[in-house]
Design a protein around this motif. Structure first.
Motif, PDB file in Angstrom:
ATOM      1  N   PHE A 134       0.918  -1.270   0.010  1.00  0.00           N
ATOM      2  CA  PHE A 134       0.217  -0.083  -0.058  1.00  0.00           C
ATOM      3  C   PHE A 134       0.736   1.447  -0.129  1.00  0.00           C
ATOM      4  O   PHE A 134       1.906   1.405   0.870  1.00  0.00           O
ATOM      5  CB  PHE A 134      -1.047   0.053   1.266  1.00  0.00           C
ATOM      6  CG  PHE A 134      -1.773  -1.126   1.293  1.00  0.00           C
ATOM      7  CD1 PHE A 134      -3.065  -1.220   0.242  1.00  0.00           C
ATOM      8  CD2 PHE A 134      -1.781  -2.168   2.286  1.00  0.00           C
ATOM      9  CE1 PHE A 134      -3.655  -2.234   0.613  1.00  0.00           C
ATOM     10  CE2 PHE A 134      -2.432  -3.276   2.296  1.00  0.00           C
ATOM     11  CZ  PHE A 134      -3.641  -3.156   1.265  1.00  0.00           C
ATOM     12  N   PRO A 135       0.810   1.957  -1.129  1.00  0.00           N
ATOM     13  CA  PRO A 135       1.573   3.554  -1.093  1.00  0.00           C
ATOM     14  C   PRO A 135       1.331   4.234   0.001  1.00  0.00           C
ATOM     15  O   PRO A 135       2.177   4.936   0.604  1.00  0.00           O
ATOM     16  CB  PRO A 135       1.177   4.111  -2.301  1.00  0.00           C
ATOM     17  CG  PRO A 135      -0.145   3.496  -2.805  1.00  0.00           C
ATOM     18  CD  PRO A 135      -0.063   1.989  -2.120  1.00  0.00           C
ATOM     19  N   ASP A 136       0.002   4.527   0.494  1.00  0.00           N
ATOM     20  CA  ASP A 136      -0.258   5.335   1.672  1.00  0.00           C
ATOM     21  C   ASP A 136      -1.391   4.666   2.392  1.00  0.00           C
ATOM     22  O   ASP A 136      -2.240   3.693   2.087  1.00  0.00           O
ATOM     23  CB  ASP A 136      -0.427   6.828   1.141  1.00  0.00           C
ATOM     24  CG  ASP A 136      -1.540   6.722   0.193  1.00  0.00           C
ATOM     25  OD1 ASP A 136      -2.608   5.829   0.193  1.00  0.00           O
ATOM     26  OD2 ASP A 136      -1.711   7.726  -0.617  1.00  0.00           O
ATOM     27  N   ASP A 137      -1.773   5.429   3.673  1.00  0.00           N
ATOM     28  CA  ASP A 137      -3.003   5.297   4.550  1.00  0.00           C
ATOM     29  C   ASP A 137      -4.354   5.027   3.917  1.00  0.00           C
ATOM     30  O   ASP A 137      -5.210   4.173   4.116  1.00  0.00           O
ATOM     31  CB  ASP A 137      -2.983   5.830   5.806  1.00  0.00           C
ATOM     32  CG  ASP A 137      -1.786   5.503   6.702  1.00  0.00           C
ATOM     33  OD1 ASP A 137      -1.035   4.718   6.414  1.00  0.00           O
ATOM     34  OD2 ASP A 137      -1.750   6.516   7.726  1.00  0.00           O
ATOM     35  N   ASP A 138      -4.547   6.061   2.850  1.00  0.00           N
ATOM     36  CA  ASP A 138      -5.679   6.239   2.295  1.00  0.00           C
ATOM     37  C   ASP A 138      -5.915   4.680   1.345  1.00  0.00           C
ATOM     38  O   ASP A 138      -7.205   4.474   1.297  1.00  0.00           O
ATOM     39  CB  ASP A 138      -5.834   7.327   0.954  1.00  0.00           C
ATOM     40  CG  ASP A 138      -5.957   8.661   1.938  1.00  0.00           C
ATOM     41  OD1 ASP A 138      -6.618   8.458   3.052  1.00  0.00           O
ATOM     42  OD2 ASP A 138      -5.691   9.736   1.532  1.00  0.00           O
ATOM     43  N   SER A 139      -4.999   4.463   0.915  1.00  0.00           N
ATOM     44  CA  SER A 139      -5.242   3.128  -0.110  1.00  0.00           C
ATOM     45  C   SER A 139      -5.654   1.990   0.869  1.00  0.00           C
ATOM     46  O   SER A 139      -6.307   1.064   0.375  1.00  0.00           O
ATOM     47  CB  SER A 139      -3.929   2.932  -0.769  1.00  0.00           C
ATOM     48  OG  SER A 139      -3.014   2.475  -0.072  1.00  0.00           O
TER      49      SER A 139
END
Length: 96
Positions: free
Chosen positions: A50-55
């Motif tokens: 996952f590239p960031d928390d939103d993903s």
């Protein structure tokens, strides 16, 4: 090991037993909840993908949405539990 877990979480556990039986039956862990937790753990196991928390939030949202389609059984005695919630929590819970 189990005793240590009970002692660590005693304040939360005893709060559960303060609720009436109708509420306890509605909120204790069920197979549906355990199945959902398993699904969420399975998709978040490899956090590096996952590239960031939103993903992660988006994938978890989709997993919950898909899992909710499988929930067909109503909670037994839900009306009794909701009435108890309404009594305990005053006007914050609408009565069915």
């Amino acid at each position: 090991m189990i005793q240590a877990a009970w002692e660590r979480n005693w304040n939360e556990l005893i709060e559960f037993f303060n609720y009436p039986m109708d509420i306890r039956k509605a909120i204790y862990t069920t197979n549906a909840i355990e199945s959902l937790n398993f699904s969420l753990r399975k998709i978040t196991r490899n956090k590096s993908s996952f590239p960031d928390d939103d993903s992660i939030y988006k994938v978890m949202y989709l997993a919950i949405r898909n899992a909710s389609k499988r929930w067909t059984m109503p909670i037994r005695n839900w009306a009794l539990a909701v009435n108890q919630f309404a009594i305990l929590f005053d006007k914050r819970v609408p009565i069915c």
